[in-house]
Write an enzyme that holds these catalytic residues in place. Structure first.
Site, PDB file in Angstrom:
ATOM      1  N   CYS A 186       0.897  -1.187   0.000  1.00  0.00           N
ATOM      2  CA  CYS A 186       0.000   0.000   0.000  1.00  0.00           C
ATOM      3  C   CYS A 186       0.917   1.213   0.000  1.00  0.00           C
ATOM      4  CB  CYS A 186      -0.895   0.013   1.236  1.00  0.00           C
ATOM      5  SG  CYS A 186      -1.716  -1.566   1.573  1.00  0.00           S
ATOM      6  N   ALA A 187       1.495   1.520  -1.152  1.00  0.00           N
ATOM      7  CA  ALA A 187       2.740   2.289  -1.178  1.00  0.00           C
ATOM      8  C   ALA A 187       2.633   3.809  -1.270  1.00  0.00           C
ATOM      9  CB  ALA A 187       3.610   1.780  -2.333  1.00  0.00           C
ATOM     10  N   ALA A 188       1.579   4.331  -1.908  1.00  0.00           N
ATOM     11  CA  ALA A 188       1.549   5.781  -2.191  1.00  0.00           C
ATOM     12  C   ALA A 188       1.527   6.603  -0.893  1.00  0.00           C
ATOM     13  CB  ALA A 188       0.336   6.114  -3.042  1.00  0.00           C
ATOM     14  N   PRO A 189       2.125   7.807  -0.904  1.00  0.00           N
ATOM     15  CA  PRO A 189       2.803   8.478  -2.026  1.00  0.00           C
ATOM     16  C   PRO A 189       4.262   8.077  -2.239  1.00  0.00           C
ATOM     17  CG  PRO A 189       2.721   9.946  -0.152  1.00  0.00           C
ATOM     18  CD  PRO A 189       2.020   8.688   0.281  1.00  0.00           C
ATOM     19  N   GLY A 206       6.790   7.522   0.344  1.00  0.00           N
ATOM     20  CA  GLY A 206       7.801   7.861   1.355  1.00  0.00           C
ATOM     21  C   GLY A 206       8.513   6.631   1.895  1.00  0.00           C
ATOM     22  N   ASP A 234      -0.333   0.259  -5.402  1.00  0.00           N
ATOM     23  CA  ASP A 234      -1.347   1.124  -4.810  1.00  0.00           C
ATOM     24  C   ASP A 234      -2.599   1.036  -5.660  1.00  0.00           C
ATOM     25  OD1 ASP A 234      -1.353   3.293  -2.466  1.00  0.00           O
ATOM     26  OD2 ASP A 234      -2.770   3.887  -4.029  1.00  0.00           O
ATOM     27  N   ASP A 272      -4.928  -3.542  -6.711  1.00  0.00           N
ATOM     28  CA  ASP A 272      -5.478  -3.782  -5.384  1.00  0.00           C
ATOM     29  C   ASP A 272      -4.658  -4.895  -4.721  1.00  0.00           C
ATOM     30  OD1 ASP A 272      -6.961  -4.507  -3.145  1.00  0.00           O
ATOM     31  OD2 ASP A 272      -8.890  -4.207  -4.137  1.00  0.00           O
ATOM     32  N   ASP A 281       1.556  -1.299   4.925  1.00  0.00           N
ATOM     33  CA  ASP A 281       1.275  -0.034   5.607  1.00  0.00           C
ATOM     34  C   ASP A 281      -0.195   0.257   5.316  1.00  0.00           C
ATOM     35  OD1 ASP A 281       1.985   2.342   7.067  1.00  0.00           O
ATOM     36  OD2 ASP A 281       1.860   3.429   5.171  1.00  0.00           O
ATOM     37  N   CYS A 310      -0.874   4.490  10.670  1.00  0.00           N
ATOM     38  CA  CYS A 310      -0.635   5.804  11.290  1.00  0.00           C
ATOM     39  C   CYS A 310      -1.820   6.139  12.193  1.00  0.00           C
ATOM     40  CB  CYS A 310      -0.395   6.888  10.244  1.00  0.00           C
ATOM     41  SG  CYS A 310      -1.758   7.089   9.078  1.00  0.00           S
TER      42      CYS A 310
END
Length: 445
Positions: free
Chosen positions: A259-262, A264, A283, A310, A329, A382
Site C-alpha cells: 500500500c505504497a503511495a505516495p 515515502g 497502490d 489492489d 502499511d 498511522c
C-alpha cells in the site's frame, strides 16, 4: 490593515468553508488558496496558522461562542466568528481591534451591513464578558473533548483504552503544530553535507534525536529548497521513518510495499538497500502511482517498480514466496496524524474503524503467501487504536499459524523504550512524531 492581510483572512475563510461543506482536505485546499490568491512570505505562515488553528480548536471555539449566538446563522458567518475568536484568544501578536475591524469588513463584503453589525456585536460582547469556563463541564471525558476539540466518542474510546492521563497528553499534543522533518537520501549526500547545504539556503535545522540520517527543521520550509528539488532528502515524519528500519532490509533483497503511495516508505526501503535489489510498489489508485514514480525519479532511485493494483489480489501478479520482505502499511483511520490533518477528527465515526479492520486483514491474508520462508512481514498504521492495531495483529496471528511474532530489536536504540516485543505503538507525545503502530512477523522455515 494592508490589502494582503485582508486577502489572508478571506482566503482562510474560503478554506474553512470548503473543508466543512465539502469535507475536503485542509492541506490540499491551503496549497490551492496560496497559489490562487498569490499569498507570499510571512502571509503564507499566517494563512496556515489561521486555517489549521481554527480547525484544530473548532469545538472549543463553538463552546465559547454558544452563549453569544441566539439565532440561526449562515455557515460562513459561523466560520468568520470562529476565525475571529481564534485570533482574539490564541494569537497574541494580533490586536483585537484589528481582528474586529477585519471581521466587520469581511461581513460587509460577503454579506451586508446587518451581518457586519451582528458579527461586531457578538465579538464585542465576548470582549466585555469573556468566554464561558470549560471547568463548568462536570463529566471529565466531555470536558477533555471540549477543551482539546476532539469528538466525545474518540476521547471516550481512548480513555477506555489508554486511561485519561495518556489521552489528555495525546489530545493536548494533537492541537500543537508539528515540526517538519526529513530523511537524508544517503545515496546522494550525507547528513552533515545536507545540513550545511540547508544552512546556506537560510534554514535552521538540527539532527533528529530519534532516527539516524534524519533532520528536523526549526526554521524554513524544506519543500521549497534546492536540496529538496535535487533529491537530497524526502520530507517524512520521524515515526514513519521507523517503518523502513523495521523491515531490516539488505542490499539485493526483493521487497513488496503493498500500500505504497505516495512513496515515502517505498523510497526509504530502496535507499536502505543501497539502490540495489528491487522494491515492488502497489497502490489502488493510478494517480497515486504517479506520485511514487515522481518521488523515485527525484531521488534518483532505479530499483523501484510500481503498479496500480489492489493488494487484496496481489497473488495475481506474483508467484508464492517471491519476496524477502513485505510491508503492509495499511489503510487506517489516521488518528495518529490529527496534528497534520485536523479536519479528519470531525469526519470519522466509530463505525469506520471496524470496517477498516476487515480491509487490513484482507490485505495481510492476500500478501502473506508471497513471502519467502524465513522472511519478515511488517504491518503498520498511522493510527492510535487498539482494535485497528493490536486487534488486527492478534487476528492475523490466530489465522496464520505459520507466522511468529518477531521482536523489533533491530529498531534504533532511541525507540526501544516504546517497543513491546514485536510491536511498537508511538504516541504523538512520545517524541513529537505522528502516532504510529508497527508490528513484525517472521514466516516459519
Amino acid at each position: 490593515m494592508s490589502k494582503a492581510k485582508k486577502t489572508v483572512r478571506e482566503a482562510a475563510l474560503d478554506v474553512l468553508e470548503s473543508v466543512e461543506k465539502n469535507q475536503s482536505y485542509s492541506n490540499l485546499l491551503l496549497n490551492h488558496a496560496i497559489e490562487k490568491y498569490g499569498i507570499k512570505g510571512p502571509d503564507t505562515g499566517l494563512l496556515t496558522e489561521l486555517t489549521y488553528g481554527t480547525i484544530q480548536r473548532r469545538m472549543t471555539l463553538d463552546f465559547y461562542l454558544a452563549p453569544f449566538i441566539n439565532k440561526k446563522i449562515e455557515s460562513w458567518v459561523r466560520q468568520l466568528l470562529r476565525l475571529s475568536l481564534y485570533q482574539m484568544i490564541y494569537l497574541d501578536k494580533i490586536p483585537d481591534r484589528a481582528v474586529l475591524f477585519e471581521a466587520v469588513e469581511i461581513g460587509k463584503r460577503r454579506g451586508h451591513k446587518g451581518i457586519a453589525s451582528m458579527v461586531n456585536g457578538i465579538l464585542r460582547s465576548i470582549q466585555r464578558k469573556g468566554v464561558p469556563s470549560i471547568d463548568t463541564i462536570e463529566d471529565p471525558v466531555e470536558r477533555l473533548a471540549i477543551e482539546t476539540s476532539h469528538p466525545h466518542w474518540l476521547v471516550k474510546r481512548w480513555t477506555e483504552q489508554f486511561g485519561i492521563e495518556k489521552t489528555r497528553e495525546m489530545c493536548e499534543t494533537n492541537i500543537t503544530a508539528p515540526l517538519q522533518t526529513a530523511r537524508v537520501n544517503t545515496l546522494r549526500t550525507s547528513l552533515d553535507e545536507l545540513m550545511a547545504a540547508l544552512s546556506e539556503e537560510g534554514l535552521s535545522v538540527q539532527k533528529s534525536k530519534i532516527v539516524p540520517n534524519a533532520i528536523v527543521s526549526l526554521k524554513g520550509n524544506l519543500a521549497k529548497t534546492n536540496a529538496f528539488k535535487e533529491g537530497l532528502m524526502t520530507i517524512q515524519d520521524e515515526s514513519s521513518m521507523l517503518v523502513g528500519h523495521s523491515l531490516d532490509v539488505q542490499a539485493g533483497f526483493t521487497v513488496l510495499d503493498s500500500c505504497a503511495a505516495p512513496g515515502g516508505k517505498t523510497t526509504h526501503i530502496a535507499e536502505l538497500m543501497g539502490g540495489e535489489g528491487k522494491v515492488f510498489a502497489l497502490d489502488l489508485h493510478k494517480h497515486k502511482i504517479k506520485l511514487i514514480n515522481e518521488n523515485a525519479s527525484r531521488l534518483g532511485l532505479g530499483n523501484i517498480e510500481s503498479k496500480a493494483h489492489d493488494s487484496r489480489t496481489a497473488g495475481e501478479l506474483f508467484e508464492p514466496e517471491s519476496f524477502d520482505r513485505i510491508l503492509v502499511d495499511a489503510p487506517c483511520s489516521g488518528l495518529g496524524v490529527l496534528r497534520r490533518k485536523p479536519d479528519i477528527k470531525y469526519t470519522k465515526s466509530e463505525s469506520d474503524l471496524g470496517s477498516l479492520q476487515n480491509i487490513q486483514l484482507q490485505i495481510l491474508k492476500a500478501v502473506s503467501p508471497l513471502l519467502k520462508k524465513g522472511g519478515l512481514l511488517v504491518y503498520s498504521t498511522c493510527t492510535v487504536d487498539r482494535e485497528e492495531n493490536q486487534g488486527t495483529v492478534k487476528e492475523f496471528l490466530k489465522e496464520n499459524t505459520n507466522f511468529q511474532p518477531y521482536e523489533l530489536n533491530h529498531l534504533p536504540e532511541t525507540v526501544q523504550p516504546f517497543t513491546d516485543g514485536h510491536m511498537l505503538q508511538v504516541f504523538p507525545q512520545d517524541f513529537g512524531g505522528d502516532g504510529f503502530f508497527i508490528s513484525c512477523f517472521k514466516k516459519d522455515l
